[in-house]
Design a protein around this motif. Sequence first.
Motif, PDB file in Angstrom:
ATOM      1  N   LEU A  19       0.839  -1.181   0.000  1.00  0.00           N
ATOM      2  CA  LEU A  19       0.000   0.000   0.000  1.00  0.00           C
ATOM      3  C   LEU A  19       0.881   1.240   0.000  1.00  0.00           C
ATOM      4  N   ASP A  20       0.408   2.297  -0.638  1.00  0.00           N
ATOM      5  CA  ASP A  20       1.077   3.596  -0.616  1.00  0.00           C
ATOM      6  C   ASP A  20       0.162   4.592   0.091  1.00  0.00           C
ATOM      7  N   PHE A  21       0.720   5.346   1.016  1.00  0.00           N
ATOM      8  CA  PHE A  21      -0.024   6.364   1.748  1.00  0.00           C
ATOM      9  C   PHE A  21       0.652   7.708   1.550  1.00  0.00           C
ATOM     10  N   GLU A  22      -0.122   8.724   1.156  1.00  0.00           N
ATOM     11  CA  GLU A  22       0.404  10.083   1.094  1.00  0.00           C
ATOM     12  C   GLU A  22       0.372  10.684   2.492  1.00  0.00           C
ATOM     13  N   VAL A  23       1.434  11.396   2.847  1.00  0.00           N
ATOM     14  CA  VAL A  23       1.531  12.033   4.164  1.00  0.00           C
ATOM     15  C   VAL A  23       2.050  13.464   3.995  1.00  0.00           C
ATOM     16  N   ASP A  24       1.754  14.297   4.975  1.00  0.00           N
ATOM     17  CA  ASP A  24       2.215  15.683   4.918  1.00  0.00           C
ATOM     18  C   ASP A  24       3.707  15.803   5.183  1.00  0.00           C
ATOM     19  N   GLU A  28       7.778  12.870  10.213  1.00  0.00           N
ATOM     20  CA  GLU A  28       6.763  12.824  11.267  1.00  0.00           C
ATOM     21  C   GLU A  28       5.893  11.567  11.149  1.00  0.00           C
ATOM     22  N   ALA A  29       5.462  11.250   9.929  1.00  0.00           N
ATOM     23  CA  ALA A  29       4.625  10.061   9.725  1.00  0.00           C
ATOM     24  C   ALA A  29       5.401   8.794  10.059  1.00  0.00           C
ATOM     25  N   GLU A  30       6.644   8.728   9.638  1.00  0.00           N
ATOM     26  CA  GLU A  30       7.462   7.551   9.938  1.00  0.00           C
ATOM     27  C   GLU A  30       7.596   7.367  11.448  1.00  0.00           C
ATOM     28  N   ALA A  31       7.910   8.429  12.159  1.00  0.00           N
ATOM     29  CA  ALA A  31       8.086   8.336  13.616  1.00  0.00           C
ATOM     30  C   ALA A  31       6.799   7.866  14.294  1.00  0.00           C
ATOM     31  N   ARG A  32       5.677   8.411  13.866  1.00  0.00           N
ATOM     32  CA  ARG A  32       4.393   8.027  14.483  1.00  0.00           C
ATOM     33  C   ARG A  32       4.084   6.559  14.216  1.00  0.00           C
ATOM     34  N   LEU A  33       4.274   6.117  12.978  1.00  0.00           N
ATOM     35  CA  LEU A  33       3.960   4.733  12.630  1.00  0.00           C
ATOM     36  C   LEU A  33       4.889   3.746  13.339  1.00  0.00           C
ATOM     37  N   LEU A  34       6.128   4.119  13.541  1.00  0.00           N
ATOM     38  CA  LEU A  34       7.044   3.253  14.279  1.00  0.00           C
ATOM     39  C   LEU A  34       6.580   3.088  15.728  1.00  0.00           C
ATOM     40  N   THR A  35       6.037   4.144  16.319  1.00  0.00           N
ATOM     41  CA  THR A  35       5.527   4.015  17.686  1.00  0.00           C
ATOM     42  C   THR A  35       4.259   3.166  17.736  1.00  0.00           C
ATOM     43  N   LEU A  36       3.528   3.071  16.616  1.00  0.00           N
ATOM     44  CA  LEU A  36       2.308   2.252  16.555  1.00  0.00           C
ATOM     45  C   LEU A  36       2.592   0.775  16.302  1.00  0.00           C
ATOM     46  N   GLY A  37       3.853   0.448  15.968  1.00  0.00           N
ATOM     47  CA  GLY A  37       4.189  -0.957  15.754  1.00  0.00           C
ATOM     48  C   GLY A  37       4.739  -1.284  14.382  1.00  0.00           C
ATOM     49  N   ARG A  59       9.427   6.402   1.859  1.00  0.00           N
ATOM     50  CA  ARG A  59       9.918   5.500   2.900  1.00  0.00           C
ATOM     51  C   ARG A  59       9.168   4.185   2.814  1.00  0.00           C
ATOM     52  N   VAL A  60       9.887   3.115   3.010  1.00  0.00           N
ATOM     53  CA  VAL A  60       9.282   1.783   3.076  1.00  0.00           C
ATOM     54  C   VAL A  60       9.233   1.367   4.542  1.00  0.00           C
ATOM     55  N   LEU A  61       8.042   1.010   5.015  1.00  0.00           N
ATOM     56  CA  LEU A  61       7.858   0.461   6.352  1.00  0.00           C
ATOM     57  C   LEU A  61       7.146  -0.874   6.204  1.00  0.00           C
ATOM     58  N   THR A  62       7.083  -1.635   7.281  1.00  0.00           N
ATOM     59  CA  THR A  62       6.293  -2.862   7.274  1.00  0.00           C
ATOM     60  C   THR A  62       5.314  -2.810   8.442  1.00  0.00           C
ATOM     61  N   ASP A  63       4.114  -3.336   8.206  1.00  0.00           N
ATOM     62  CA  ASP A  63       3.117  -3.366   9.275  1.00  0.00           C
ATOM     63  C   ASP A  63       3.433  -4.521  10.220  1.00  0.00           C
ATOM     64  N   PHE A  86       4.655  -1.272   3.192  1.00  0.00           N
ATOM     65  CA  PHE A  86       3.862  -0.156   2.698  1.00  0.00           C
ATOM     66  C   PHE A  86       4.768   1.049   2.592  1.00  0.00           C
ATOM     67  N   CYS A  87       4.391   1.990   1.740  1.00  0.00           N
ATOM     68  CA  CYS A  87       5.229   3.146   1.494  1.00  0.00           C
ATOM     69  C   CYS A  87       4.548   4.424   1.957  1.00  0.00           C
ATOM     70  N   LEU A  88       5.376   5.351   2.409  1.00  0.00           N
ATOM     71  CA  LEU A  88       4.933   6.705   2.734  1.00  0.00           C
ATOM     72  C   LEU A  88       5.471   7.625   1.650  1.00  0.00           C
ATOM     73  N   LEU A  89       4.571   8.402   1.068  1.00  0.00           N
ATOM     74  CA  LEU A  89       4.929   9.332  -0.010  1.00  0.00           C
ATOM     75  C   LEU A  89       4.552  10.741   0.407  1.00  0.00           C
ATOM     76  N   PRO A  90       5.353  11.733   0.032  1.00  0.00           N
ATOM     77  CA  PRO A  90       4.954  13.098   0.355  1.00  0.00           C
ATOM     78  C   PRO A  90       3.674  13.482  -0.408  1.00  0.00           C
ATOM     79  N   ARG A  91       2.771  14.163   0.289  1.00  0.00           N
ATOM     80  CA  ARG A  91       1.513  14.596  -0.335  1.00  0.00           C
ATOM     81  C   ARG A  91       1.829  15.548  -1.475  1.00  0.00           C
ATOM     82  N   ARG A  92       1.135  15.366  -2.566  1.00  0.00           N
ATOM     83  CA  ARG A  92       1.350  16.232  -3.753  1.00  0.00           C
ATOM     84  C   ARG A  92       0.648  17.542  -3.614  1.00  0.00           C
TER      85      ARG A  92
END
Length: 123
Positions: A75-80, A84-93, A107-111, A117-123
């Motif tokens: 999955l790809d998620f756009e983030v602002d 910040e998004a990476e840090a928050r998601l790492l604290t969520l697991g 950024r590539v993270l794993t659930d 899943f990837c984090l992409l800067p919002r366009r």
Amino acid sequence: MTLRMTLRAIMLDCPDPPALAAFYQRATGWETHPESTAEFIGLAGEGGLFIGFQRVDGYRAPHWPDQTVPQQIHLDFEVDDLDEAEARLLTLGAAKPPHQPAPDRWRVLTDPAGHPFCLLPRR
């Protein structure tokens, strides 16, 4: 004639649907579908999009970027803000694999079940 199709749902196999759904619910703020069960949980998102988490016995998590167990889907998620998004998601697991193809662009993270899943800067 072109067939018109609209994506409504994405389903992810996993060993523990309640745990994986809880991770994505905390990450997205989406609501749990009222007909969810312990074997299948759905989250209802924006524009009618639905993410489902279904229990699979003998589930084997994908390993990014190794293809011993392929990622199958991601999955790809756009983030602002990527950091910040990476840090928050790492604290969520979420976890951050060492292999990052373009960390300045995405950024590539794993659930918690190992799906990349990837984090992409919002366009």
